[in-house]
Structure formats: structure tokens, C-alpha cells
Design a protein around this motif. Structure first.
Motif, short mmCIF file in Angstrom:
data_model
loop_
_atom_site.label_atom_id
_atom_site.label_comp_id
_atom_site.label_asym_id
_atom_site.label_seq_id
_atom_site.Cartn_x
_atom_site.Cartn_y
_atom_site.Cartn_z
N ASN A 161 0.82 -1.21 0.00
CA ASN A 161 0.00 0.00 0.00
C ASN A 161 0.85 1.26 0.00
O ASN A 161 0.50 2.26 0.60
CB ASN A 161 -0.97 0.01 1.18
CG ASN A 161 -2.13 0.97 0.94
OD1 ASN A 161 -2.42 1.31 -0.20
ND2 ASN A 161 -2.76 1.40 2.00
N ARG A 162 2.00 1.21 -0.64
CA ARG A 162 2.87 2.37 -0.74
C ARG A 162 2.66 3.14 -2.05
O ARG A 162 3.25 4.18 -2.25
CB ARG A 162 4.34 1.95 -0.65
CG ARG A 162 4.74 1.51 0.73
CD ARG A 162 4.81 2.71 1.60
NE ARG A 162 5.48 2.40 2.84
CZ ARG A 162 5.65 3.28 3.79
NH1 ARG A 162 5.23 4.50 3.65
NH2 ARG A 162 6.24 2.95 4.90
N LEU A 163 1.87 2.57 -2.95
CA LEU A 163 1.66 3.23 -4.23
C LEU A 163 0.82 4.48 -4.07
O LEU A 163 -0.12 4.52 -3.28
CB LEU A 163 0.97 2.27 -5.21
CG LEU A 163 1.72 0.99 -5.55
CD1 LEU A 163 0.86 0.11 -6.44
CD2 LEU A 163 3.04 1.31 -6.23
N ASN A 164 1.16 5.48 -4.82
CA ASN A 164 0.36 6.70 -4.85
C ASN A 164 -0.47 6.68 -6.12
O ASN A 164 0.02 6.32 -7.18
CB ASN A 164 1.24 7.94 -4.82
CG ASN A 164 1.88 8.13 -3.47
OD1 ASN A 164 1.22 7.96 -2.45
ND2 ASN A 164 3.15 8.48 -3.44
N TYR A 165 -1.71 7.04 -6.01
CA TYR A 165 -2.57 7.10 -7.17
C TYR A 165 -3.65 8.14 -6.91
O TYR A 165 -3.91 8.52 -5.77
CB TYR A 165 -3.20 5.73 -7.48
CG TYR A 165 -3.91 5.10 -6.31
CD1 TYR A 165 -5.25 5.38 -6.04
CD2 TYR A 165 -3.24 4.23 -5.46
CE1 TYR A 165 -5.89 4.81 -4.96
CE2 TYR A 165 -3.88 3.66 -4.37
CZ TYR A 165 -5.20 3.95 -4.14
OH TYR A 165 -5.84 3.39 -3.06
N ASP A 166 -4.24 8.63 -7.99
CA ASP A 166 -5.29 9.63 -7.87
C ASP A 166 -6.44 9.07 -7.04
O ASP A 166 -6.87 7.94 -7.24
CB ASP A 166 -5.82 10.04 -9.25
CG ASP A 166 -4.80 10.85 -10.04
OD1 ASP A 166 -3.88 11.42 -9.40
OD2 ASP A 166 -4.92 10.91 -11.27
N GLY A 167 -6.91 9.84 -6.10
CA GLY A 167 -8.03 9.43 -5.28
C GLY A 167 -7.66 8.68 -4.02
O GLY A 167 -8.52 8.37 -3.21
N LYS A 168 -6.37 8.35 -3.83
CA LYS A 168 -5.97 7.63 -2.62
C LYS A 168 -6.11 8.56 -1.42
O LYS A 168 -5.66 9.69 -1.43
CB LYS A 168 -4.53 7.15 -2.72
CG LYS A 168 -4.08 6.39 -1.49
CD LYS A 168 -2.68 5.83 -1.64
CE LYS A 168 -2.28 5.09 -0.39
NZ LYS A 168 -0.97 4.48 -0.53
N ILE A 169 -6.75 8.06 -0.38
CA ILE A 169 -6.93 8.84 0.84
C ILE A 169 -5.77 8.52 1.77
O ILE A 169 -5.62 7.39 2.22
CB ILE A 169 -8.27 8.51 1.53
CG1 ILE A 169 -9.42 8.87 0.60
CG2 ILE A 169 -8.39 9.24 2.86
CD1 ILE A 169 -10.78 8.44 1.11
N LYS A 170 -4.94 9.51 2.03
CA LYS A 170 -3.78 9.29 2.90
C LYS A 170 -4.17 9.38 4.37
O LYS A 170 -3.68 8.64 5.19
CB LYS A 170 -2.68 10.28 2.57
CG LYS A 170 -2.12 10.04 1.17
CD LYS A 170 -0.94 10.89 0.88
CE LYS A 170 -0.46 10.57 -0.52
NZ LYS A 170 0.69 11.25 -0.92
#
Length: 133
Positions: free
Chosen positions: A73-82
Motif C-alpha cells: 500500500n505504498r503506491l500513490n494514485y489519484d483518489g488515494k486517501i492518505k
């Protein structure tokens, strides 16, 4: 969980916060020295030391080796809630407060599993993002 029914999602969400319940069940079946309790904070702080502790607990080679620990779950993508919005996080903290306090109390009992981290680190919510609506 996305395709699960409402009752399945409720069951799963409740199970994730019932560490104390499951730990009590394990203590009925196992001696405290047969249970190792770890925290996510330990993993974040020193994953290699944590691996060393797990190996020692299992009776495996405790030589401190540099082993890559897979991160998920280290990938960044549009819409990801940090971080969840504040309103969501506040409901979660309130909803799990009693379960968390029960867990902390159990871990302080004499019959609790042996731990290096006493007292067990208490949950601290991450910073939240104020709703922009």
C-alpha cells in the motif's frame, strides 16, 4: 470487502477492533509465553529489530541480517486517501475507544503475554484533513 454485503462489512469492521477479545481467547488455549504481542509502531520504528524478536520468539536464527521487508500500500494514485477526514477519524476513535482501553488493561494484567514494550503503546490518531464541504 468492497463487494461484501452490509452484514459482512459490519462483521469485518468489528473484528478488526476486537484484539482484546481474541487475545483473551488465545490466553485460554495457550500459555502467555506462547504468545507474542507486537505493535505497528515497532514495525515502523525498527523493522529489522522486530524481525529479530519474531525469530527469537519462534526459536529461529536471531542473527541480525538485512532482509528486505515488503511494504504494501505504498503506491500513490489519484483518489488515494492518505488520512481520513477529521469527522470520519473522530467517529472511528470514539467507536473503538472502549475496545482499545480493554486491550490496554488486558496487556497490563499479570497473565498477559510477555512484552518488551510496557506499557503497550496507545493508539494515537494520525493527523486528519478537515472536510472541505
Amino acid at each position: 470487502v468492497a463487494n461484501a454485503s452490509s452484514s459482512e462489512r459490519t462483521f469485518v469492521s468489528r473484528c478488526y477492533g476486537l484484539y482484546e477479545h481474541f487475545l483473551r481467547q488465545w490466553l485460554v488455549r495457550f500459555r502467555p509465553d506462547q504468545i507474542l504481542v507486537l505493535s505497528y509502531e515497532e514495525l515502523q520504528r525498527d523493522p529489522y529489530r522486530l524481525k529479530h524478536r519474531i525469530n527469537g520468539f519462534l526459536g529461529l536464527n536471531t542473527k541480525r541480517t538485512k532482509v528486505k521487508i515488503k511494504e504494501v500500500n505504498r503506491l500513490n494514485y489519484d483518489g488515494k486517501i492518505k488520512n481520513p477526514p477529521c469527522a470520519v477519524q473522530e467517529r472511528m476513535v470514539k467507536g473503538w475507544r472502549i475496545a482499545n482501553e480493554n486491550l490496554y488493561a488486558l496487556l497490563e494484567e499479570k497473565t498477559a503475554p510477555k512484552m518488551e514494550q510496557r506499557p503497550f503503546p496507545k493508539f494515537v490518531p494520525s493527523s486528519c484533513v478537515h472536510d472541505e464541504t
